[in-house]
Write an enzyme that holds these catalytic residues in place. Structure first.
Site, PDB file in Angstrom:
ATOM      1  CG  HIS A 244      -3.296   1.226  -0.274  1.00 38.89           C
ATOM      2  ND1 HIS A 244      -4.240   2.120  -0.735  1.00 38.89           N
ATOM      3  CD2 HIS A 244      -3.225   1.431   1.069  1.00 38.89           C
ATOM      4  CE1 HIS A 244      -4.700   2.836   0.271  1.00 38.89           C
ATOM      5  NE2 HIS A 244      -4.110   2.439   1.388  1.00 38.89           N
ATOM      6  CD  GLU A 245      -1.604  -0.903   3.627  1.00 35.31           C
ATOM      7  OE1 GLU A 245      -1.052   0.044   4.217  1.00 35.31           O
ATOM      8  OE2 GLU A 245      -2.838  -1.051   3.578  1.00 35.31           O
TER       9      GLU A 245
HETATM   10 ZN   LIG Z   1      -4.075   3.246   3.313  1.00 38.62          ZN
END
Ligand SMILES: [Zn+2]
Length: 328
Positions: A244-245
């Site tokens: 996600h990051e």
């Molecule tokens: Zn995020």
């Protein structure tokens, strides 16, 4: 739990490689931005956004009530205008250099900084095996091996840098200590992914900076060390916080960015979503626009066991942004 369609695939697949051989012309890439309505003046060069935006993932029920850096509509418009301007700038540069192609397949060098309070596991001393597993998860996620679209990106671990410094532990989002840590440790050029692992402030799972035209020492992603595969962060310990990051680092917004109206996350094949999902609410549908909420997308807030995909539109947006911001 059976929620992730191919959990076994994720766990048994080796490091996948993308084999995109497509060469994109600058003209083709120039078609991509949907945000040209917000474009800056043609003559504008190298004007940085006012600050370095970052974005964070939080544990539901944790101490943090909201993201520290959720983007406003004005901020996303600023970012989209900057992307369009960066693409024009790169196209001019390439034309001047006689180059006509852009990268279509990218191997990203990764430097992992393990921030430790001491030599204990509780003090941040996670084993190399968890870090290697995280790199494998990134490669599987971005190759489409877990069920999503194949992106252009693969990841190659260059170095594990272990740092014992109690004044940087936990890593406090937005603090002078975070700035000090990154200023001291960040290595490589705009194409190098610096990952900082440790205990984090405010029940955060992680946060990331979006790409900028001028390299900033804050550039990189911060991830809760126990969110790595095999970690102790219940429901968030399969490595998807890292995925996600890195999605943010490659210019993706949340799938719920902008809610039900407007251009949302600036990706056409992620259905609009009113708010972050938590857990794994299959079938959730918070907007009247077509399509159920993209709760299985890596850029939502669902449990790791629930999220397994990027879309083709996200893959395209990431590659466009790479060529605009991070390519050599
Ligand atoms: Zn995020």
């Amino acid at each position: 739990m059976g929620l992730r369609p191919n959990l076994l695939t994720r766990r048994t697949a080796g490091v996948a490689s993308t084999t995109l051989a497509l060469l994109l012309s600058t003209a083709a890439v120039g078609v991509v931005p949907a945000a040209s309505a917000f474009s800056a003046a043609p003559g504008e060069v190298c004007v940085e956004p006012a600050d370095v935006h970052s974005d964070a993932r939080i544990k539901p029920g944790g101490g943090a009530k909201h993201e520290p850096n959720e983007l406003t509509l004005a901020e996303t418009r600023e970012r989209e205008a900057d992307l369009a301007a960066a693409l024009r700038e790169r196209a001019r540069f390439r034309a001047g250099a006689g180059a006509t192609t852009m990268a279509a397949s990218v191997t990203i060098p990764v430097v992992v900084h393990v921030i430790q309070e001491n030599s204990t596991r509780a003090g941040g001393n996670i084993p190399d095996s968890m870090i290697n597993s995280q790199i494998s998860v990134l490669n599987q996620s971005f190759s489409g091996a877990t069920g999503g679209a194949s992106t252009a990106f693969s990841f190659q671990l260059q170095k594990i840098n272990r740092v014992t410094n109690p004044s940087w532990y936990p890593i406090v989002q937005g603090s002078s200590a975070e700035r000090s840590m990154k200023t001291s440790l960040r290595t490589g050029g705009k194409n190098t992914l610096n990952i900082y692992l440790g205990e984090l402030s405010d029940s955060l799972l992680g946060w990331a900076t979006f790409p900028t035209r001028k390299l900033n020492s804050m550039d990189g992603v911060v991830v809760l060390s126990e969110s790595l595969p095999g970690g102790t962060a219940t429901n968030y310990n399969q490595g998807d916080t890292g995925t996600h990051e890195v999605g943010h680092w490659l210019n993706l917004y949340h799938t719920f960015q902008g809610g039900c109206s407007g251009s949302g996350d600036s990706v056409s094949d992620t259905a609009a979503e009113a708010s972050p999902a938590s857990g794994c609410p299959i079938g959730r549908d918070t907007c009247t626009a077509p399509g159920v909420d993209p709760i299985t997308n890596f850029m939502d807030y669902s449990y790791d066991s629930c999220m397994y995909q990027f879309t083709a539109g996200q893959a395209s947006r990431m590659l466009t942004a790479w060529n605009a911001y991070r390519a050599a």
